[in-house]
Design an enzyme around this catalytic site. Structure first.
Site, PDB file in Angstrom:
ATOM      1  N   THR A 121      31.258  60.407 -14.661  1.00 56.27           N
ATOM      2  CA  THR A 121      30.466  60.991 -15.863  1.00 56.27           C
ATOM      3  C   THR A 121      31.540  61.259 -16.627  1.00 56.27           C
ATOM      4  OG1 THR A 121      28.767  61.931 -14.249  1.00 56.27           O
ATOM      5  CG2 THR A 121      28.916  62.935 -16.649  1.00 56.27           C
ATOM      6  N   GLU A 149      26.120  57.437 -12.774  1.00 56.29           N
ATOM      7  CA  GLU A 149      25.425  57.515 -11.392  1.00 56.29           C
ATOM      8  C   GLU A 149      24.542  58.777 -11.590  1.00 56.29           C
ATOM      9  OE1 GLU A 149      25.237  55.627  -8.789  1.00 56.29           O
ATOM     10  OE2 GLU A 149      23.938  56.972  -8.438  1.00 56.29           O
ATOM     11  N   PHE A 150      23.606  58.432 -10.897  1.00 61.71           N
ATOM     12  CA  PHE A 150      22.394  59.584 -10.989  1.00 61.71           C
ATOM     13  C   PHE A 150      21.953  60.161  -9.658  1.00 61.71           C
ATOM     14  CE2 PHE A 150      21.790  56.895 -14.690  1.00 61.71           C
ATOM     15  CZ  PHE A 150      21.681  57.638 -15.912  1.00 61.71           C
ATOM     16  N   PHE A 250      11.863  70.557 -10.525  1.00 62.03           N
ATOM     17  CA  PHE A 250      12.895  71.603 -11.281  1.00 62.03           C
ATOM     18  C   PHE A 250      12.373  72.654 -12.029  1.00 62.03           C
ATOM     19  CE2 PHE A 250      15.777  68.325 -10.130  1.00 62.03           C
ATOM     20  CZ  PHE A 250      16.926  69.039 -10.080  1.00 62.03           C
ATOM     21  N   CYS A 261      28.220  69.191 -10.922  1.00 62.69           N
ATOM     22  CA  CYS A 261      27.857  68.477 -12.230  1.00 62.69           C
ATOM     23  C   CYS A 261      27.310  69.129 -13.165  1.00 62.69           C
ATOM     24  CB  CYS A 261      26.840  67.368 -11.747  1.00 62.69           C
ATOM     25  SG  CYS A 261      27.626  66.098 -10.570  1.00 62.69           S
ATOM     26  N   ARG A 329      31.279  73.712  -4.748  1.00 64.07           N
ATOM     27  CA  ARG A 329      31.731  73.907  -5.881  1.00 64.07           C
ATOM     28  C   ARG A 329      30.901  74.772  -7.155  1.00 64.07           C
ATOM     29  NH1 ARG A 329      33.588  67.514  -6.746  1.00 64.07           N
ATOM     30  NH2 ARG A 329      31.891  67.310  -5.456  1.00 64.07           N
TER      31      ARG A 329
HETATM   32  N1  LIG Z   1      28.949  64.692  -7.008  1.00 66.27           N
HETATM   33  C1  LIG Z   1      27.789  64.363  -7.604  1.00 66.27           C
HETATM   34  O1  LIG Z   1      26.609  64.665  -7.144  1.00 66.27           O
HETATM   35  C2  LIG Z   1      27.813  63.431  -8.639  1.00 66.27           C
HETATM   36  C3  LIG Z   1      26.633  62.604  -9.119  1.00 66.27           C
HETATM   37  C4  LIG Z   1      26.942  61.857 -10.259  1.00 66.27           C
HETATM   38  C5  LIG Z   1      27.955  61.464 -10.942  1.00 66.27           C
HETATM   39  N2  LIG Z   1      29.008  62.301 -10.385  1.00 66.27           N
HETATM   40  C6  LIG Z   1      30.410  62.203 -11.193  1.00 66.27           C
HETATM   41  O2  LIG Z   1      31.094  61.322 -10.511  1.00 66.27           O
HETATM   42  C7  LIG Z   1      32.647  61.540 -10.456  1.00 66.27           C
HETATM   43  C8  LIG Z   1      33.231  61.868  -9.117  1.00 66.27           C
HETATM   44  O3  LIG Z   1      32.487  62.927  -8.657  1.00 66.27           O
HETATM   45  P1  LIG Z   1      32.617  63.358  -7.125  1.00 66.27           P
HETATM   46  O4  LIG Z   1      31.851  64.563  -6.850  1.00 66.27           O
HETATM   47  O5  LIG Z   1      32.533  62.218  -6.264  1.00 66.27           O
HETATM   48  O6  LIG Z   1      34.306  63.836  -7.206  1.00 66.27           O
HETATM   49  P2  LIG Z   1      35.212  64.141  -5.831  1.00 66.27           P
HETATM   50  O7  LIG Z   1      36.090  65.381  -6.292  1.00 66.27           O
HETATM   51  O8  LIG Z   1      34.319  64.580  -4.613  1.00 66.27           O
HETATM   52  O9  LIG Z   1      36.002  62.979  -5.779  1.00 66.27           O
HETATM   53  C9  LIG Z   1      36.735  62.400  -6.431  1.00 66.27           C
HETATM   54  C10 LIG Z   1      38.005  61.535  -5.559  1.00 66.27           C
HETATM   55  O10 LIG Z   1      38.779  60.779  -6.349  1.00 66.27           O
HETATM   56  C11 LIG Z   1      40.047  60.787  -6.101  1.00 66.27           C
HETATM   57  N3  LIG Z   1      41.022  60.480  -7.014  1.00 66.27           N
HETATM   58  C12 LIG Z   1      41.240  61.229  -8.331  1.00 66.27           C
HETATM   59  N4  LIG Z   1      42.286  60.242  -8.882  1.00 66.27           N
HETATM   60  C13 LIG Z   1      42.577  59.133  -8.353  1.00 66.27           C
HETATM   61  C14 LIG Z   1      43.370  58.192  -8.386  1.00 66.27           C
HETATM   62  N5  LIG Z   1      44.077  58.102  -9.747  1.00 66.27           N
HETATM   63  N6  LIG Z   1      43.279  57.161  -7.605  1.00 66.27           N
HETATM   64  C15 LIG Z   1      42.560  57.206  -6.398  1.00 66.27           C
HETATM   65  N7  LIG Z   1      42.125  58.397  -6.077  1.00 66.27           N
HETATM   66  C16 LIG Z   1      41.653  59.274  -7.075  1.00 66.27           C
HETATM   67  C17 LIG Z   1      40.233  62.343  -5.534  1.00 66.27           C
HETATM   68  O11 LIG Z   1      41.206  62.543  -4.380  1.00 66.27           O
HETATM   69  C18 LIG Z   1      39.073  62.738  -4.866  1.00 66.27           C
HETATM   70  O12 LIG Z   1      38.622  62.159  -3.302  1.00 66.27           O
HETATM   71  C19 LIG Z   1      32.627  62.735 -11.455  1.00 66.27           C
HETATM   72  O13 LIG Z   1      32.721  62.403 -12.732  1.00 66.27           O
HETATM   73  C20 LIG Z   1      31.198  63.398 -11.475  1.00 66.27           C
HETATM   74  O14 LIG Z   1      30.774  63.995 -12.560  1.00 66.27           O
HETATM   75  C21 LIG Z   1      28.910  63.339  -9.496  1.00 66.27           C
END
Ligand SMILES: NC(=O)c1ccc[n+]([C@@H]2O[C@H](COP(=O)([O-])OP(=O)(O)OC[C@H]3O[C@@H](n4cnc5c(N)ncnc54)[C@H](O)[C@@H]3O)[C@@H](O)[C@H]2O)c1
Length: 433
Positions: A121, A149-150, A250, A261, A329
């Site tokens: 995001t 991603e939603f 919601f 998020c 988180r």
């Molecule tokens: N968690 C959700 O429900 C959700 C839903 C939609 C969108 N998003 C978005 O997706 C993104 C990721 O969210 P998440 O919850 O999966 O995060 P997360 O912290 O669970 O995972 C991120 C991963 O990226 C790895 N990483 C960071 N820098 C790196 C690099 N240079 N090379 C390789 N690996 C690297 C970290 O070690 C970690 O394992 C965010 O922008 C978030 O806002 C999250």
């Protein structure tokens, strides 16, 4: 197609596993070597319903691999998803350092045409920033696509396999066609694939999360006003939910939203709007309401027990920010437990999936119960913080015997007030008399 996913977290692992599930050859990359070692041994780092099964099956069938070597993954694949974290920076903005570090490494590793997809995001304008970052190093042609991603945690696999819509932000027709092809298996039921300019695609994600956060804060305020008038927020909720223009999703009041998020995305949209000299007043209010709501149960505790809780024990049911995830988180349970500890109370907590995460946060400060009933042993009150299904129909007689006093603060309105009061509990919930 050969696909690389950089960042194997809540999003990256689900995305990688689901693309492998439709027959693609996927390699998931993470810089966290312990996580990759674990995944290669079949250890799934997070709890998400259905995820373990598809990860293990596709890994066994060699369609899904895990590595710490980003260059190897980039050179092998045509489409590269960036799914790293975009945490809140000091000024509230989305911190893009991981996205840009990944983009730089991708650029340095390219060996031919690549489609680089922002899955994280990211604020409007990031696709351009990623494009120029790559341009500084790349010696091969490439396209940058924004593909927010939603999925929601707790139902991530299902959401990804059956999306409401797929948003693709690019002006490059070849890249758009490749993305359409990739998502075709998930959209056979008629879910639209919407192709638009990158900035609009980037804003779609923030607009969706901001709207959902707004509904939650709005209902929390309606609940608080209901309390002031002795009205029942459940009645109000049902009445407005049956209005087709409003709908039912919601609208449940509670102890505030959390997770990785909503809080960060609401902050980010406020910040990037301010950077363009636009003050996003509604979202500032949404955030303020949420911060106050997280402490609502604590105010109740103060009212009943006073602010000195030495010698008192509080049970907490639910630690994850929502059910069916182990993610803590920004979970409302954290400030709540911190508040209880600061007042001198003892805390006995239980969550079906998040205990290992809670141990990292609270260490030896609280007691980790084996199950919901173990948590309430000798407790002066129970706080319900996450609405896991298994908490909904407990054995109330057993609870009364186990607790020091039958007092329940229900932050998720999971019990029927009349029923629990008839059983002899002192009971309060959110927005209901
Ligand atoms: N968690 C959700 O429900 C959700 C839903 C939609 C969108 N998003 C978005 O997706 C993104 C990721 O969210 P998440 O919850 O999966 O995060 P997360 O912290 O669970 O995972 C991120 C991963 O990226 C790895 N990483 C960071 N820098 C790196 C690099 N240079 N090379 C390789 N690996 C690297 C970290 O070690 C970690 O394992 C965010 O922008 C978030 O806002 C999250």
């Amino acid at each position: 197609m050969r696909i690389a996913v950089i960042g194997t977290g809540y999003v990256g692992l689900v995305v990688g596993a689901c693309f492998a599930e439709t027959g693609n050859d996927v390699v998931c990359v993470d810089k966290d070597a312990a996580k990759i070692r674990g995944l290669n041994k079949g250890k799934i780092p997070i709890y998400e319903p259905g995820l373990e099964e598809i990860v293990k099956r596709n890994h066994a069938e060699k369609r899904l691999r895990f590595t710490t070597s980003l260059p190897e993954a980039v050179q092998r694949c045509a489409v590269i998803f960036i799914a790293v974290g975009t945490p809140t920076g000091e000024d509230g903005s989305a911190d893009l350092k991981h996205v840009l570090a990944a983009a730089t490494e991708v650029a340095q590793s390219m060996n031919g045409y690549k489609v680089i997809v922002d899955k994280s995001t990211v604020p409007a304008g990031t696709a351009d920033l990623v494009h120029s970052t790559i341009a500084r190093h790349a010696r091969h042609p490439y396209a940058v696509v924004s593909n927010p991603e939603f999925l929601k945690q707790g139902a991530a696999v299902d959401d990804f396999l059956r999306p409401d819509r797929v948003v693709i932000g690019t002006t490059d027709t070849r890249a758009a066609d490749m993305m359409r092809e990739l998502y075709r298996p998930f959209t056979r039921t008629g879910a639209p694939i919407m192709v638009m300019d990158p900035a609009s695609a980037e804003l779609c994600k923030y607009a969706a999360n901001a709207m959902l956060a707004t509904r939650i804060s709005f209902m929390n305020e309606i609940a608080n006003v209901c309390e002031a008038f002795g009205a029942d927020v459940d009645r109000v909720r049902q009445a407005i939910a049956s209005d087709k223009r409003i709908g039912s999703a919601f609208l449940f009041p509670g102890v505030g939203y959390g997770g990785s998020c909503f809080p960060k995305d609401v902050k980010a949209i406020i910040k990037f709007s301010a950077d363009k000299k636009y003050k996003f007043r509604i979202l500032q209010a949404v955030e303020d309401v949420n911060e106050a709501q997280k402490l609502r149960l604590l105010t109740r505790v103060d009212k009943r027990f006073g602010k000195k809780l030495k010698g008192k024990t509080f049970a907490v049911w639910g630690l994850a920010f929502k059910p069916r995830t182990d993610d803590m988180r920004e979970a409302p349970a954290v400030p709540l437990i911190q508040g209880l500890l600061a007042r001198g109370a003892k805390v006995r907590a239980f969550d079906p999936e998040a205990m290992h995460v809670a141990r990292r946060i609270f260490k030896k400060q609280i007691t980790y119960a084996r199950n919901a009933y173990d948590a309430i042993k000798g407790a002066d009150a129970l706080l319900v913080v996450t609405e896991w299904n298994e908490f909904r129909e407990p054995d109330f007689e057993r609870m009364k015997k186990l607790m020091n006093a039958p007092v329940v603060f229900d932050g998720r309105n999971i019990f029927d007030p009349r029923q629990v009061r008839e059983l002899g509990f002192s009971y309060s919930s959110i927005g209901r008399p």
